[in-house]
Design a protein around this motif. Structure first.
Motif, PDB file in Angstrom:
ATOM      1  N   ARG A 249       6.046  -4.887 -12.451  1.00 41.78           N
ATOM      2  CA  ARG A 249       7.191  -5.424 -11.714  1.00 41.78           C
ATOM      3  C   ARG A 249       6.748  -6.030 -10.380  1.00 41.78           C
ATOM      4  NH1 ARG A 249      11.239  -8.492 -11.038  1.00 41.78           N
ATOM      5  NH2 ARG A 249      12.729  -7.830  -9.428  1.00 41.78           N
ATOM      6  N   ILE A 250       5.840  -5.355  -9.690  1.00 39.95           N
ATOM      7  CA  ILE A 250       5.337  -5.883  -8.414  1.00 39.95           C
ATOM      8  C   ILE A 250       4.651  -7.233  -8.630  1.00 39.95           C
ATOM      9  CG2 ILE A 250       3.613  -5.483  -6.595  1.00 39.95           C
ATOM     10  CD1 ILE A 250       4.294  -2.481  -6.840  1.00 39.95           C
ATOM     11  N   HIS A 251       3.843  -7.331  -9.680  1.00 44.42           N
ATOM     12  CA  HIS A 251       3.143  -8.583  -9.988  1.00 44.42           C
ATOM     13  C   HIS A 251       4.132  -9.686 -10.373  1.00 44.42           C
ATOM     14  CE1 HIS A 251      -0.253 -11.068 -11.037  1.00 44.42           C
ATOM     15  NE2 HIS A 251       0.205 -11.251 -12.265  1.00 44.42           N
ATOM     16  N   GLU A 252       5.220  -9.290 -11.033  1.00 43.25           N
ATOM     17  CA  GLU A 252       6.258 -10.264 -11.385  1.00 43.25           C
ATOM     18  C   GLU A 252       6.938 -10.809 -10.135  1.00 43.25           C
ATOM     19  OE1 GLU A 252      10.482 -10.412 -13.927  1.00 43.25           O
ATOM     20  OE2 GLU A 252       9.360  -8.534 -13.721  1.00 43.25           O
ATOM     21  N   ILE A 253       7.202  -9.929  -9.161  1.00 44.43           N
ATOM     22  CA  ILE A 253       7.849 -10.348  -7.905  1.00 44.43           C
ATOM     23  C   ILE A 253       6.944 -11.296  -7.130  1.00 44.43           C
ATOM     24  CG2 ILE A 253       8.685  -9.539  -5.660  1.00 44.43           C
ATOM     25  CD1 ILE A 253       9.355  -6.866  -7.092  1.00 44.43           C
ATOM     26  N   ASN A 254       5.658 -10.948  -7.066  1.00 42.31           N
ATOM     27  CA  ASN A 254       4.716 -11.728  -6.257  1.00 42.31           C
ATOM     28  C   ASN A 254       3.347 -11.722  -6.944  1.00 42.31           C
ATOM     29  OD1 ASN A 254       3.019 -12.881  -4.370  1.00 42.31           O
ATOM     30  ND2 ASN A 254       3.747 -11.647  -2.649  1.00 42.31           N
ATOM     31  N   PRO A 255       3.034 -12.770  -7.710  1.00 42.69           N
ATOM     32  CA  PRO A 255       1.768 -12.791  -8.461  1.00 42.69           C
ATOM     33  C   PRO A 255       0.525 -12.759  -7.580  1.00 42.69           C
ATOM     34  CG  PRO A 255       3.297 -14.439  -9.297  1.00 42.69           C
ATOM     35  CD  PRO A 255       3.870 -13.935  -8.009  1.00 42.69           C
ATOM     36  N   ARG A 256       0.657 -13.064  -6.281  1.00 40.06           N
ATOM     37  CA  ARG A 256      -0.506 -13.096  -5.391  1.00 40.06           C
ATOM     38  C   ARG A 256      -0.721 -11.765  -4.661  1.00 40.06           C
ATOM     39  NH1 ARG A 256      -2.669 -17.927  -3.725  1.00 40.06           N
ATOM     40  NH2 ARG A 256      -3.233 -16.918  -1.758  1.00 40.06           N
ATOM     41  N   VAL A 257       0.197 -10.837  -4.801  1.00 42.19           N
ATOM     42  CA  VAL A 257       0.140  -9.634  -3.976  1.00 42.19           C
ATOM     43  C   VAL A 257      -0.915  -8.651  -4.494  1.00 42.19           C
ATOM     44  CG1 VAL A 257       1.806  -8.089  -5.136  1.00 42.19           C
ATOM     45  CG2 VAL A 257       1.624  -8.105  -2.625  1.00 42.19           C
ATOM     46  N   VAL A 258      -1.560  -7.961  -3.563  1.00 42.04           N
ATOM     47  CA  VAL A 258      -2.501  -6.878  -3.878  1.00 42.04           C
ATOM     48  C   VAL A 258      -1.746  -5.570  -3.723  1.00 42.04           C
ATOM     49  CG1 VAL A 258      -4.631  -5.720  -3.180  1.00 42.04           C
ATOM     50  CG2 VAL A 258      -4.463  -8.209  -3.047  1.00 42.04           C
ATOM     51  N   TYR A 259      -1.778  -4.757  -4.746  1.00 35.92           N
ATOM     52  CA  TYR A 259      -1.092  -3.462  -4.706  1.00 35.92           C
ATOM     53  C   TYR A 259      -2.140  -2.356  -4.756  1.00 35.92           C
ATOM     54  CZ  TYR A 259       1.486   0.585  -6.591  1.00 35.92           C
ATOM     55  OH  TYR A 259       1.995   1.850  -6.819  1.00 35.92           O
ATOM     56  N   MET A 260      -2.245  -1.574  -3.681  1.00 38.46           N
ATOM     57  CA  MET A 260      -3.200  -0.465  -3.655  1.00 38.46           C
ATOM     58  C   MET A 260      -2.456   0.859  -3.645  1.00 38.46           C
ATOM     59  SD  MET A 260      -6.508   0.380  -1.250  1.00 38.46           S
ATOM     60  CE  MET A 260      -5.697   1.085   0.185  1.00 38.46           C
ATOM     61  N   SER A 261      -2.756   1.670  -4.637  1.00 39.43           N
ATOM     62  CA  SER A 261      -2.192   3.008  -4.731  1.00 39.43           C
ATOM     63  C   SER A 261      -3.303   4.011  -4.465  1.00 39.43           C
ATOM     64  CB  SER A 261      -1.601   3.224  -6.127  1.00 39.43           C
ATOM     65  OG  SER A 261      -1.125   4.536  -6.259  1.00 39.43           O
ATOM     66  N   THR A 262      -3.120   4.844  -3.442  1.00 36.31           N
ATOM     67  CA  THR A 262      -4.113   5.849  -3.084  1.00 36.31           C
ATOM     68  C   THR A 262      -3.603   7.219  -3.498  1.00 36.31           C
ATOM     69  OG1 THR A 262      -4.822   4.560  -1.165  1.00 36.31           O
ATOM     70  CG2 THR A 262      -5.373   6.897  -1.158  1.00 36.31           C
ATOM     71  N   SER A 263      -4.422   7.967  -4.224  1.00 34.04           N
ATOM     72  CA  SER A 263      -4.034   9.312  -4.652  1.00 34.04           C
ATOM     73  C   SER A 263      -5.280  10.160  -4.779  1.00 34.04           C
ATOM     74  CB  SER A 263      -3.282   9.265  -5.990  1.00 34.04           C
ATOM     75  OG  SER A 263      -4.112   8.733  -7.010  1.00 34.04           O
ATOM     76  N   GLY A 264      -5.079  11.445  -4.969  1.00 31.73           N
ATOM     77  CA  GLY A 264      -6.224  12.344  -5.042  1.00 31.73           C
ATOM     78  C   GLY A 264      -7.088  12.112  -6.261  1.00 31.73           C
ATOM     79  N   PHE A 265      -6.451  11.895  -7.420  1.00 38.18           N
ATOM     80  CA  PHE A 265      -7.188  11.843  -8.674  1.00 38.18           C
ATOM     81  C   PHE A 265      -7.057  10.523  -9.425  1.00 38.18           C
ATOM     82  CE2 PHE A 265      -6.164  16.268  -7.782  1.00 38.18           C
ATOM     83  CZ  PHE A 265      -7.404  16.869  -7.887  1.00 38.18           C
TER      84      PHE A 265
ATOM     85  N   VAL B 210       0.844  -1.189   0.000  1.00 34.92           N
ATOM     86  CA  VAL B 210       0.000   0.000   0.000  1.00 34.92           C
ATOM     87  C   VAL B 210       0.882   1.243   0.000  1.00 34.92           C
ATOM     88  CG1 VAL B 210      -1.902   1.202   1.157  1.00 34.92           C
ATOM     89  CG2 VAL B 210      -1.673  -1.278   1.389  1.00 34.92           C
ATOM     90  N   GLU B 211       0.556   2.228  -0.842  1.00 34.89           N
ATOM     91  CA  GLU B 211       1.256   3.517  -0.839  1.00 34.89           C
ATOM     92  C   GLU B 211       0.280   4.603  -1.244  1.00 34.89           C
ATOM     93  OE1 GLU B 211       1.818   5.278  -3.769  1.00 34.89           O
ATOM     94  OE2 GLU B 211       1.503   3.747  -5.313  1.00 34.89           O
ATOM     95  N   ASN B 212       0.626   5.852  -0.873  1.00 34.57           N
ATOM     96  CA  ASN B 212      -0.205   6.986  -1.295  1.00 34.57           C
ATOM     97  C   ASN B 212       0.674   8.146  -1.746  1.00 34.57           C
ATOM     98  OD1 ASN B 212       0.404   7.281   1.611  1.00 34.57           O
ATOM     99  ND2 ASN B 212      -0.869   9.109   1.543  1.00 34.57           N
TER     100      ASN B 212
ATOM    101  N   ILE C 232     -12.738   4.122   3.046  1.00 31.15           N
ATOM    102  CA  ILE C 232     -13.045   3.579   1.716  1.00 31.15           C
ATOM    103  C   ILE C 232     -11.873   2.747   1.214  1.00 31.15           C
ATOM    104  CG2 ILE C 232     -13.583   4.183  -0.673  1.00 31.15           C
ATOM    105  CD1 ILE C 232     -14.949   6.732   0.451  1.00 31.15           C
ATOM    106  N   GLY C 233     -10.645   3.246   1.426  1.00 29.29           N
ATOM    107  CA  GLY C 233      -9.465   2.495   1.024  1.00 29.29           C
ATOM    108  C   GLY C 233      -9.347   1.177   1.770  1.00 29.29           C
ATOM    109  N   GLY C 234      -9.695   1.170   3.061  1.00 29.20           N
ATOM    110  CA  GLY C 234      -9.657  -0.069   3.828  1.00 29.20           C
ATOM    111  C   GLY C 234     -10.594  -1.116   3.258  1.00 29.20           C
ATOM    112  N   LEU C 235     -11.788  -0.689   2.843  1.00 24.28           N
ATOM    113  CA  LEU C 235     -12.737  -1.617   2.225  1.00 24.28           C
ATOM    114  C   LEU C 235     -12.176  -2.174   0.924  1.00 24.28           C
ATOM    115  CD1 LEU C 235     -15.540  -2.938   2.038  1.00 24.28           C
ATOM    116  CD2 LEU C 235     -16.363  -0.836   0.948  1.00 24.28           C
ATOM    117  N   ALA C 236     -11.567  -1.299   0.120  1.00 22.04           N
ATOM    118  CA  ALA C 236     -10.989  -1.758  -1.144  1.00 22.04           C
ATOM    119  C   ALA C 236      -9.876  -2.771  -0.898  1.00 22.04           C
ATOM    120  CB  ALA C 236     -10.448  -0.562  -1.928  1.00 22.04           C
ATOM    121  N   LEU C 237      -9.071  -2.527   0.124  1.00 29.41           N
ATOM    122  CA  LEU C 237      -7.965  -3.431   0.431  1.00 29.41           C
ATOM    123  C   LEU C 237      -8.488  -4.806   0.855  1.00 29.41           C
ATOM    124  CD1 LEU C 237      -4.914  -3.648   0.654  1.00 29.41           C
ATOM    125  CD2 LEU C 237      -5.061  -2.662   2.947  1.00 29.41           C
ATOM    126  N   VAL C 238      -9.532  -4.830   1.661  1.00 32.53           N
ATOM    127  CA  VAL C 238     -10.132  -6.109   2.065  1.00 32.53           C
ATOM    128  C   VAL C 238     -10.673  -6.847   0.841  1.00 32.53           C
ATOM    129  CG1 VAL C 238     -12.054  -7.158   3.321  1.00 32.53           C
ATOM    130  CG2 VAL C 238     -10.644  -5.423   4.435  1.00 32.53           C
TER     131      VAL C 238
END
Length: 446
Positions: A147-163, A130-132, A211-217
């Motif tokens: 690249r993140i998916h290549e390192i770990n195909p099971r990982v969830v990557y959440m990027s939080t930003s304004g727009f 998770v990063e913002n 809202i981000g917490g719900l998306a992460l779950v």
């Protein structure tokens, strides 16, 4: 807690989240998951720290501990403590410990090739990242979604930003008030005929975190079911727009704008339009001389008739000006004046109690002082459990407001000290030796 005095395992025990977040909206989402047992590793910059962790003298805790932290007091490469260069006194802030309680804390220099390699190893053993940051930061490290998916195909990557990370505004900087303004929340706030009112504290930083917490779950649930990770591109401005559906619909269907005579409605209700529905001044003032207020509303005819009886004015319910809800809405100014005169000499909690006992919607407009010191409901529901912190002492943390019978949420730890968990994460999780960790610390990698 169980009979042994320890916290039971949470539903998210075994879930590991690598947390590169800062400010408020980013940290909030993974912190929510710590209540259910997730292991969240908060990453801070080597030679520095999260913006909210420390504040310059004087202490942000009024009358609190005036402790200086220097290099001799535990700010070495494998320790927690104060400012990295040991030159100025800084203090561990309550706000940081609220944002990050239950998390682990490490330091890492991702601009160093060895630091980036460590970050990739941590991604490989994590369930979510998770990063913002703004959109170009992670790609500048080489950590694109591919690249993140290549390192770990099971990982969830959440990027939080304004727009969000696509579209013409993807590179724009923002924080909570930006999302409130851009989404329309600011324009919809305040009173008719007055400029848009601010929301005080950055509302969308906190709501955006939920809202981000719900998306992460949801992302973690999908990964568990399918074995495949996913990329969550979360735009906080769009999350804020979800709170304004009635305004958007009103314009789309009726062509009516947010700002027009009588709008925004302030404390009055428009969807549906009911009256009375307002805040009213009560007797007394708080410790700094501010007036006390109470909110009262009647959604039904029965509630209004009950209010008339409570006020000792039963004939008011048959007055043509107030006999129906439509009439009450049309004559709100007169009705508010009548209700206000009854409430004005009375104490706020007494008004709330008398109204609620008669089936009328009512609540005291509480201050922070009221919520922390006086609210019996919050105390009953253990919303502010006390946890001891080595730098700021016993401290009330924010609990989880949703009570689940089979998988209860707990505050599972205090806010972490700076670099407190370097040895656990790099030593136990990644298997580095003490000599390797000392070498990386000397090279300003960790």
């Amino acid at each position: 807690m169980n009979a042994s005095g320890t916290l039971p395992k949470g539903i998210l025990n075994g879930v590991r989240i690598l947390d590169f977040t800062w400010k408020t909206v980013g940290p909030w989402a993974p912190r929510l998951l710590t209540h259910f047992g997730a292991e969240v590793i908060h990453v801070e910059r080597v030679g520095s720290w999260d913006d909210h962790r420390y504040a310059a003298h004087p202490s942000p805790i009024v009358g609190g501990p005036q402790k200086e932290f220097t290099s001799e007091q535990g700010t070495g490469p494998l320790h927690g403590g104060g400012q990295a260069d040991g030159k100025k006194p800084y203090y561990n802030t309550p706000y940081f410990t609220i944002l990050h309680h239950g998390k682990l804390a490490i330091s890492l220099n991702t601009r160093h090739p060895k630091g980036l390699a460590l970050a990739e190893r941590l991604i490989g053993i994590s369930d979510a990242v998770v990063e913002n940051f703004s959109g170009e930061v992670f790609p500048s490290w080489g950590l694109t979604w591919e690249r993140i998916h290549e390192i770990n195909p099971r990982v969830v990557y959440m990027s939080t930003s304004g727009f969000g990370h696509s579209g013409p505004y993807k590179a724009y900087r923002s924080f909570g008030p930006t999302a409130a303004a851009q989404s329309g929340l600011s324009l919809a706030s305040g009173l008719p005929g007055k400029p848009p009112a601010g929301w005080g504290f950055s509302y969308m930083d906190v709501m955006g975190g939920w809202i981000g917490g719900l998306a992460l779950v949801m992302g973690l649930l999908q990964a568990r079911k399918t074995g495949k990770g996913s990329y969550i591109d979360y735009a906080v401005t769009e999350g804020a727009m979800s709170l304004l559906g009635t305004y958007l619909l009103d314009f789309q269907v009726n062509g009516r704008t947010t700002r027009r005579p009588g709008f925004p409605p302030g404390n009055r209700a428009m969807w549906p339009a009911v009256a009375p529905h307002n805040t009213y001044r009560c007797s007394g003032k708080d410790r700094i001389g501010q007036d006390w207020w109470v909110f009262v509303a009647c959604e039904t005819q029965a509630q209004f008739e009950s209010l008339c009886r409570v006020m000792g004015q039963p004939d008011l319910s048959t007055d043509p000006r107030f006999a129906t809800n439509e009439a009450r809405v049309a004559n709100q100014d007169e009705l508010d004046a009548i209700v206000g005169r009854w409430i004005r000499p009375r104490r706020r909690y007494d008004v709330m109690r008398r109204c609620q006992e008669a089936g009328i919607i009512a609540a005291v407009v509480q201050s922070a002082e009221d919520r922390v010191e006086h609210d019996p409901q919050l105390k009953h529901r253990d919303m502010h459990p006390v946890v001891s912190h080595p730098e700021i002492g016993e401290f009330e943390y924010e609990g989880y407001p949703v009570k689940l019978s089979r998988t209860p949420a707990f505050v599972r730890g205090r806010g972490p000290l700076l670099r407190e968990h370097n040895r656990y994460v790099y030593g136990e999780l990644l298997g580095l030796s003490d000599e390797e960790m000392k070498s990386l610390a000397n090279d300003k990698v960790i």
